[in-house]
Design an enzyme around this catalytic site. Structure first.
Site, PDB file in Angstrom:
ATOM      1  CE1 TYR A 440      -3.593  -6.655   2.742  1.00 11.25           C
ATOM      2  CE2 TYR A 440      -4.900  -4.476   3.497  1.00 11.25           C
ATOM      3  CZ  TYR A 440      -4.717  -5.584   3.473  1.00 11.25           C
ATOM      4  OH  TYR A 440      -5.894  -6.959   3.020  1.00 11.25           O
ATOM      5  CD  GLU A 441      -0.068  -7.260   6.362  1.00 11.84           C
ATOM      6  OE1 GLU A 441       1.340  -7.200   7.170  1.00 11.84           O
ATOM      7  OE2 GLU A 441      -0.843  -6.532   7.083  1.00 11.84           O
ATOM      8  N   GLY A 442       3.628  -6.870   2.616  1.00 11.48           N
ATOM      9  CA  GLY A 442       4.901  -8.326   2.124  1.00 11.48           C
ATOM     10  C   GLY A 442       4.263  -7.620   0.408  1.00 11.48           C
TER      11      GLY A 442
END
Length: 598
Positions: A440-442
């Site tokens: 997550y978050e890229g």
């Protein structure tokens, strides 16, 4: 049962002795956070993590979150009480703007506390962590009216915040977003659409939940150029600031996940929900990136945090578990077998994890302090350099620390043998929780592309050249220090490999972009090895100086640090050569096979 002890002494040594914290006392907020105040805060934060958050970590994982028939969500037992204690202690206010109820202390202090909180209970720590990211985005891009309306209650923890990017048909490619925003006569917008994977999207721990939502205003351009950001409260907010009826926001379901089960990861449905524009029309991605960058640094901390708690428990098990005899003869002749920590391969595993943890903690503190300097220094040159370091290191920290943090959690689990596979020992949770940080978050592949494709060429390569200069200057200044040679020698070789890889990209990636893509992950990890090696060299220099000066009763403690540092330099730093070799093979073989052949 697992246990946890926050590494406060290690943190303070890095902050005060290695990073020279007191040299920053002239910066806004640092004068109030004197070393003794920082120590008091961190020790109280450690107590909160160990005594309040950690006890509900394993049970929270087992219970998970439940969506009720009315669309509300029930969090695990003890979570609300722990969250209330967190808020009552003002932990969410540490680094926040005093204008909105914050204490205005250095953000580095929050980063250090967040390690303890994430080790103790990653799922619970995410609720205030996401709120902090939403606060950052609103503070930079929202109008004064929106700031006054939302920030005080979000900073206090009375309300929490989320970020809503992903939709069922698109993940990283945000240009495909379909959630729509329809302008209203009063200046508000009606938001409609579905978002998925929304951490902390619904729960009963706070009075209100403030969603930051990416959506496309009717008639906006296609792609990322037509995305706007909106603030959408779960409940309406009256003129007097009180919370009213439900907005058109609901939790459609809760995702059943591999880990972080104590955090409510929701499918969020927006049905003509009332929202307000944050920043400028069609510039929403820029505003959301403030929150995403904040979150990426927080996720890097999560990678270290899971590695640390997994390591602590693996060490205790290795000291306690007896099996086999040492290769050099019995170490515990009065027992049926020796503890497994006598075996070299067990020590290899534990030293590999520990040597990463200490350097990763240093790199987070180093980067966080640069973040403070970039926002608080009055010297333009200092601000620019520190801002460059923050931008350059964000993808490295997020990608490398979470990749290695997960691997370390797996290796710590391995120490237990079959017991590591049994839930009651708790090690499986650290593996499962650590895994999401890589995604997550890229996702980490995106972080590597961001590093190579955006951060390296930015401003003519100014940031990466500044980093090379800093490390190079350290090597030059310590060239005659023979005692430091076990650190400076491997660091110089690693830096040379990193510079060669950078030059190779400059020569081979412009005309053939696939070369950059093919080598981006290797480059990110090569960069991470050198950055962590630089931290070890800085640590070793200070440790040696303190030992020479008498060590003030800490000689064994400091000598142990030097030993773990030498392990990193001897056993881990040589991997830079392998990364360089892979980068230099280019993309030809990788791209030669037709998709149908896979």
């Amino acid at each position: 049962m697992p246990s946890y002890s926050a590494p406060v002494d290690d943190t303070l040594f890095l902050l005060n002795d290695v990073m020279g914290y007191e040299r920053l006392s002239n910066l806004r907020g640092f004068g109030d956070a004197t070393p003794d105040v920082v120590e008091a805060i961190l020790r109280e934060g450690a107590k909160l993590a160990e005594e309040v958050m950690f006890p509900v970590n394993q049970s929270g994982d087992q219970e998970g979150c439940v969506r009720n028939d009315d669309g509300t969500v029930t969090v695990p037992k003890g979570f609300k009480e722990a969250y209330d204690t967190f808020c009552e202690g003002g932990w969410g206010t540490l680094s926040a703007d005093p204008e909105y109820g914050g204490q205005g202390l250095p953000h580095a202090l929050t980063a250090m506390f967040n390690e303890y909180a994430s080790s103790a209970n990653m799922a619970l720590a995410m609720y205030p962590g996401l709120t902090a990211g939403a606060v950052a985005a609103l503070q930079v891009h929202a109008t004064d009216e929106i700031k006054q309306k939302y920030l005080p209650n979000m900073i206090s923890g009375k309300w929490t915040g989320t970020m809503n990017l992903t939709e069922p048909h698109c993940g990283t490619d945000l240009g495909m977003i379909r959630t729509k925003a329809v302008p209203q006569a009063d200046g508000s917008y009606k938001i409609s659409g579905t978002k998925i994977f929304i951490s902390a999207g619904e729960h009963g721990m706070a009075e209100n939940i403030v969603h930051l939502v990416l959506a496309r205003i009717e008639g906006a351009p296609e792609g990322v150029k037509g995305i706007s950001l909106f603030v959408v409260p779960r409940n309406e907010i009256h003129e007097d600031g009180s919370v009213g009826e439900r907005n058109g926001v609901s939790c459609g379901s809760i995702e059943h996940k591999m880990g972080i089960n104590g955090n409510a990861t929701c499918v969020m449905n927006y049905d003509d929900a009332t929202g307000w524009l944050v920043g400028t029309e069609n510039k929403g991605l820029r505003a959301m990136f403030v929150m995403m960058n904040e979150a990426r640094l927080g996720v890097a901390v999560q990678g270290l945090a899971q590695s640390e708690i997994a390591y602590q428990n693996a060490v205790e098990y290795a000291k306690d578990r007896i099996q086999g005899r040492a290769l050099t003869g019995p170490k515990s002749p009065d027992k049926a077998a020796d503890p497994i920590i006598v075996h070299p391969d067990v020590r290899r595993t534990l030293m590999q994890i520990r040597s990463f943890n200490e350097a990763a903690r240093a790199l987070i503190i180093w980067t966080a302090l640069h973040g403070d300097i970039s926002h608080r220094s009055e010297d333009e040159g200092e601000r620019q350099f520190s801002d460059d370091m923050m931008g350059l290191m964000t993808p490295v920290l997020k990608g490398v620390l979470t990749d290695i943090g997960f691997a370390n959690a797996v290796n710590a689990q391995q120490m237990y043998g079959g017991h590591g596979y049994i839930k009651e020992w708790g090690m499986d949770q650290y593996v499962r929780d650590a895994r999401i940080a890589m995604i997550y978050e890229g996702a980490n592949g995106v972080q590597a592309l961001d590093l190579v494709g955006r951060k390296l060429p930015a401003n003519g390569g100014r940031a990466v050249m500044a980093f090379f200069k800093e490390v190079g200057d350290f090597l030059k200044d310590n060239k005659e220090n023979e005692g430091l040679a076990p650190f400076t020698g491997p660091l110089k070789k690693g830096l040379d490999d990193l510079q060669q890889a950078t030059m190779w990209f400059m020569q081979n990636a412009m005309a053939k972009p696939d070369n950059a893509g093919a080598g981006s992950n290797e480059y990110m990890h090569l960069f991470g090895l050198v950055a962590l090696g630089y931290m070890w060299a800085k640590i070793a220099k200070v440790a040696q100086e303190q030992v020479s000066a008498g060590a003030n009763g800490k000689e064994d403690w400091l000598q142990n640090k030097l030993t773990f540092g030498r392990y990193y330099m001897e056993r881990t730093m040589p991997e830079t050569s392998a990364h360089l070799a892979r980068i230099q093979t280019g993309a030809d073989t990788m791209m030669a096979v037709n998709a149908e052949a896979f």
